[in-house]
Write a protein that holds these residues in place. Structure first.
Motif, PDB file in Angstrom:
ATOM      1  N   PRO A 131      30.592  36.890  41.746  1.00  0.00           N
ATOM      2  CA  PRO A 131      31.886  36.900  41.045  1.00  0.00           C
ATOM      3  C   PRO A 131      32.243  35.487  40.609  1.00  0.00           C
ATOM      4  N   GLU A 132      32.851  35.392  39.442  1.00  0.00           N
ATOM      5  CA  GLU A 132      33.154  34.056  38.890  1.00  0.00           C
ATOM      6  C   GLU A 132      34.654  33.898  38.692  1.00  0.00           C
ATOM      7  N   ASP A 136      41.349  30.886  35.775  1.00  0.00           N
ATOM      8  CA  ASP A 136      42.226  31.288  36.893  1.00  0.00           C
ATOM      9  C   ASP A 136      42.130  32.772  37.241  1.00  0.00           C
ATOM     10  N   ARG A 137      41.105  33.424  36.709  1.00  0.00           N
ATOM     11  CA  ARG A 137      40.979  34.846  37.018  1.00  0.00           C
ATOM     12  C   ARG A 137      39.631  35.091  37.680  1.00  0.00           C
ATOM     13  N   GLN A 138      39.737  35.777  38.800  1.00  0.00           N
ATOM     14  CA  GLN A 138      38.508  36.128  39.511  1.00  0.00           C
ATOM     15  C   GLN A 138      37.973  37.417  38.911  1.00  0.00           C
ATOM     16  N   PHE A 142      30.553  43.153  37.800  1.00  0.00           N
ATOM     17  CA  PHE A 142      30.572  44.269  36.863  1.00  0.00           C
ATOM     18  C   PHE A 142      31.481  43.971  35.660  1.00  0.00           C
ATOM     19  N   ALA A 143      32.706  43.467  35.948  1.00  0.00           N
ATOM     20  CA  ALA A 143      33.680  43.179  34.878  1.00  0.00           C
ATOM     21  C   ALA A 143      33.132  42.105  33.928  1.00  0.00           C
ATOM     22  N   MET A 144      32.448  41.144  34.510  1.00  0.00           N
ATOM     23  CA  MET A 144      31.873  40.071  33.673  1.00  0.00           C
ATOM     24  C   MET A 144      30.774  40.618  32.757  1.00  0.00           C
TER      25      MET A 144
END
Lengths: 256, 323
Positions: A131-132, A136-138, A142-144
């Motif tokens: 996860p990145e 300012d948003r983690q 999958f979302a990336m």
């Protein structure tokens, strides 16, 4: 007709060479990024590698390859002097042209999907996905990946319009270079200045890629934007196709 | 009998050049039609239009009684063949090329279906070789094999014997005759008049995009009215002919007689025999297609000496007499 196209071009070494060339690009990038990470020059994660690789490919290489292969599907028929064959065989001109447009679309998919899968595979093997934290948003892995893939596929979708422009230009000029440049120049100009276009739906067409990449959440607003963009794309594509077909049915088929 | 293919007032202009200038043509069922004309006469333009490759500026093409809209090759079903040298995908074999055509037309043929046609044109040995290495003659034969696969009603062949060796020319002639015997109509464009003379039933001669003459070969090659008669006594025979009011030129024991249309050579020979002249042989002269062709085109051959070169060149001049 598409199966015949497949049979003709899958045996053509030059064509297959162009289609497979992007895979070498992944390997070169992977080698450079891996070496740089190993010596501590940069820190590369799977997400960073994927984003950089897809960006580089879709900005620098994909437009050229897509337009060049799309135009080559027609240019080869003139080079081999086989352009007259389908019509002597009583194939309707519309059918022939739609097959070429369709084949260019399939070629575009072949240029995009193996590259995407190759990039993801290399990124996963060499660097791994975590996860990145982006602005300012983690974001989860999958979302990336969804954002990367959506933006990448939209670029291809947009590019397809310009591939058809290239084919149209080639049929009018019979000049491969002119057709490729005539399709690529507007693509790059519009891609660079598309967000300043005066007509809002058109502006959206070219801004959607960025929206897909940077959206905090994929919500109904983005869905609405996507629907408008697809609608505009469809209208442009159909208009282009109409002009293409209209001109082609009135054109003399000359090889010299 | 209505024509199978009818072309009316076809016009095609390329810039300032009028390739077809109101051309008319009719091809009937079951005939071999020989299309003749000098280079640039408009033959290839005409054939390309019959395949739907070129769009006429005006005029109509009626195929099988129906007008064919320009730019719609799909409405010319039943016309097969080639214009110029047929082109094939160079990296595919002969059989793959033919199968590509069949599949593109939605006919799921197999190699077994193609094989007899390749054998018929003498290409069975080269069936699996890439077409890129084929000679012009082989490509033409493959073009015919491909056309025959779809059982055409009208087979269009553009210079089918060019690029063939003497054996190939003979085989091609036999093939065309066999196809005609099977009831196929054939439109044959050729520069080789002697070839057309041996095969065609009707001839069309075009020049400057116009049909100058469209006639049965038997009419174009009708007896010229000149007969060479070999006799035992030429002097006596000549005096007999003078009595009959005929002109004859004696060359040794042969008399060259110009027979008027009011008489037949049979009647003249009877007169000679009745006057005690022994007739050894008679040879009737026929007009050759070449003579008719040049006569219609109004072409005269002149021998000229170029200033820059001492060699003598044969120059063909077209005097537009026929136009």
């Amino acid at each position: 007709m598409l199966r015949v196209e497949w049979r003709i071009f899958v045996r053509n070494r030059r064509f297959i060479g162009i289609c497979l060339a992007p895979l070498c690009l992944i390997l070169i990038q992977a080698f450079v990024a891996y070496a740089a990470t190993q010596v501590g020059l940069i820190r590369t994660t799977g997400s960073v590698f994927t984003l950089r690789s897809l960006n580089l490919y879709s900005v620098l290489f994909l437009p050229f390859l897509a337009v060049a292969t799309g135009v080559y599907l027609l240019a080869a028929e003139f080079q081999w002097q086989t352009i007259r064959r389908p019509f002597i065989e009583h194939i309707a001109r519309q059918r022939f042209l739609l097959t070429k447009v369709g084949a260019a679309g399939i070629t575009l998919v072949f240029l995009m999907l193996p590259y995407l899968l190759g990039t993801l595979l290399v990124a996963a093997i060499l660097f791994g996905f975590t996860p990145e934290l982006i602005e300012d948003r983690q974001l989860s892995v999958f979302a990336m990946l969804v954002r990367f893939i959506a933006a990448y596929l939209w670029t291809g979708f947009l590019l397809y319009l310009f591939v058809v422009v290239g084919q149209l230009l080639f049929l009018r000029t019979k000049n491969l270079l002119l057709a490729i440049l005539g399709a690529l120049l507007p693509f790059y100009v519009i891609a660079a200045f598309g967000d300043r276009l005066p007509i809002a739906p058109l502006r959206l067409l070219f801004a959607l890629q960025q929206h897909l990449l940077e959206a905090a959440v994929y919500d109904t607003t983005l869905l609405r934007e996507g629907s408008v963009a697809v609608g505009v794309w469809g209208a442009l594509f159909l208009s282009l196709l109409f002009v293409h077909l209209r001109l082609f049915t009135r054109q003399d088929i000359l090889i010299h | 009998m209505p024509p199978l293919l009818e072309v009316q007032h076809l016009v095609k202009q390329y810039g300032s050049v009028r390739a077809l200038d109101g051309l008319d043509m009719r091809v009937y069922e079951g005939e071999v039609y020989g299309l003749l004309g000098p280079n640039g006469a408009g033959k290839t333009t005409l054939l390309s239009m019959l395949f739907g490759l070129l769009i006429p500026d005006s005029g109509t093409i009626r195929w099988h009684g129906h007008d064919v809209a320009p730019g719609h090759p799909e409405r010319l079903q039943g016309i097969e063949g080639f214009v110029d040298t047929p082109a094939f995908y160079p990296h595919l074999s002969a059989i793959e090329n033919v199968l590509c055509t069949a599949h593109r037309r939605g006919q799921p043929l197999t190699q077994a279906d193609v094989w007899p046609h390749l054998e018929r044109v003498g290409l069975a040995d080269a069936a699996h070789r890439p077409v890129g290495g084929f000679s012009t003659g082989m490509k033409k034969r493959l073009g015919i094999a491909q056309a025959l696969l779809f059982r055409p009603r009208l087979l269009i062949l553009d210079e089918p014997t060019s690029g063939l060796d003497p054996n190939g020319v003979r085989d091609m002639r036999r093939l065309i005759r066999a196809l005609r015997a099977e009831g196929m109509s054939i439109l044959l464009s050729s520069h080789i008049l002697s070839e057309v003379e041996q095969i065609a039933d009707r001839i069309g001669i075009i020049s400057h995009g116009r049909m100058l003459c469209e006639e049965k070969l038997s009419v174009l090659m009708a007896p010229s009215g000149v007969h060479d008669v070999r006799v035992d006594d030429a002097k006596r025979a000549a005096s007999v002919l003078r009595l009959c009011g005929l002109r004859a030129v004696a060359q040794g024991d042969t008399l060259r007689i110009h027979v008027p249309t009011s008489q037949t050579i049979g009647e003249i020979i009877c007169s000679l025999v009745q006057h005690g002249v022994r007739v050894i042989g008679v040879e009737s002269e026929r007009t050759h297609l070449e003579e008719t062709f040049f006569h219609i085109l109004g072409i005269r051959e002149t021998i000229e000496e170029p200033k820059s070169n001492s060699a003598t060149h044969l120059r063909m001049e077209e005097s537009h007499v026929a136009r």
